[in-house]
Design a protein around this motif. Structure first.
Motif, PDB file in Angstrom:
ATOM      1  N   GLY A   1     -26.512  68.323  -8.686  1.00 34.41           N
ATOM      2  CA  GLY A   1     -26.747  69.033  -9.944  1.00 34.41           C
ATOM      3  C   GLY A   1     -25.462  69.705 -10.583  1.00 34.41           C
ATOM      4  N   LYS A   2     -25.974  70.393 -11.716  1.00 34.86           N
ATOM      5  CA  LYS A   2     -24.555  70.911 -12.392  1.00 34.86           C
ATOM      6  C   LYS A   2     -24.154  72.003 -11.612  1.00 34.86           C
ATOM      7  CE  LYS A   2     -26.594  70.272 -17.057  1.00 34.86           C
ATOM      8  NZ  LYS A   2     -27.124  70.675 -18.176  1.00 34.86           N
ATOM      9  N   ASN A   3     -24.843  72.693 -10.775  1.00 33.56           N
ATOM     10  CA  ASN A   3     -24.167  73.712  -9.944  1.00 33.56           C
ATOM     11  C   ASN A   3     -23.597  73.223  -8.494  1.00 33.56           C
ATOM     12  OD1 ASN A   3     -26.352  73.111  -8.497  1.00 33.56           O
ATOM     13  ND2 ASN A   3     -27.575  75.033  -8.504  1.00 33.56           N
ATOM     14  N   GLY A   4     -23.689  71.881  -8.366  1.00 34.40           N
ATOM     15  CA  GLY A   4     -22.953  71.158  -7.181  1.00 34.40           C
ATOM     16  C   GLY A   4     -23.933  71.037  -6.003  1.00 34.40           C
TER      17      GLY A   4
END
Length: 280
Positions: free
Chosen positions: A177-180
């Protein structure tokens, strides 16, 4: 008649589907091609045999498979694969099917045409791969193979956990995801209501084996395993199956809506006959 070049036999795991594609390609290339022309090349007396085989009304024998391969103008390697394809289609048990499939995988052309198939086989044959996918939904999930390996019952090796994570990402079932953080691409994975491939049958067998081990390895407080033996009308069987399907959908919805998942569990359903049907 150059059927070997027209249709890639390695792209198929169902010999009937290959024959249908081959026949359709030949008809497009020349209106003179017919069941009778195919039968002559295969050394068949019946001009309708190909039609019966393609439509599932006749089984293609292992002895006849090389004749069909020759009629399709397949090369030596392609012909060998087609014969394995026939054996795979005729296999009566899942063990026999797995042996045939293992031989099919050895063909380079098969591997090129089915790049994700080996990964799908691994997903369904290793009980812990779907479990690790579900663990990702937990708030305390750690992308640490050592942590993952210790979470499972029974524990697996760190190497197995690493391979499972890589496999899930290869299949697109986990993404970053965008947060890794790793996350599921869909909350629920289902095989649908259509015919099951042998990979899925392997998965069902694996989970049934896990249920057997749970009888010995888990306390009664941690498991709920029960059975019913019923005598019902033949017309009631489909109704029972639909009730099970409806309850399964209800459980999936319940799990999907759970905002705080904590533990991965397995729920099995089985309905199968124990006797012959009543005589009419």
């Amino acid at each position: 008649m150059d059927g070997g070049d027209a249709v890639n036999v390695f792209a198929y795991v169902d010999y009937r589907e290959y024959l249908k594609a081959f026949y359709g390609a030949q008809k497009e290339r020349g209106a003179r091609f017919s069941h009778r022309a195919f039968s002559r090349r295969a050394g068949l007396r019946s001009s309708n045999y190909l039609h019966l085989v393609m439509n599932g009304k006749r089984e293609l024998s292992s002895e006849m498979a090389p004749n069909f391969a020759r009629a399709c103008s397949l090369g030596r390697v392609e012909s060998d694969y087609f014969c394995e394809l026939v054996s795979f289609g005729r296999a009566a048990t899942i063990d026999e099917k797995n042996r045939c499939y293992a031989r099919m995988v050895r063909f380079r052309g098969f591997r090129a045409a089915h790049k994700l198939d080996a990964a799908q086989a691994a997903y369904h044959s290793s009980w812990y791969v779907p479990v690790i996918r579900e663990l990702v939904a937990r708030r305390d999930f750690q992308e640490d193979p050592k942590w993952l390996a210790a979470q499972l019952l029974p524990p697996i090796s760190r190497e197995q956990a690493e391979e499972a994570l890589a496999l899930l990402m290869e299949l697109g079932l986990l993404v970053r995801g965008k947060n890794g953080r790793l996350e599921q691409t869909a909350a629920v994975v289902t095989t649908g209501s259509g015919p099951l491939g042998h990979h899925v049958v392997n998965y069902h067998r694996t989970m049934l084996e896990r249920a057997i081990r749970a009888l010995d390895e888990l306390s009664r407080e941690e498991r709920d395993i029960s059975t019913l033996t019923l005598c019902v009308a033949a017309s009631a069987v489909e109704d029972l199956k639909e009730r099970v399907r409806a309850f399964r959908r209800e459980l999936l919805a319940l799990a999907e809506d759970d905002p705080h998942p904590e533990r991965v569990i397995q729920v099995n359903f089985q309905i199968f006959p124990l006797t012959q049907g009543a005589s009419k």
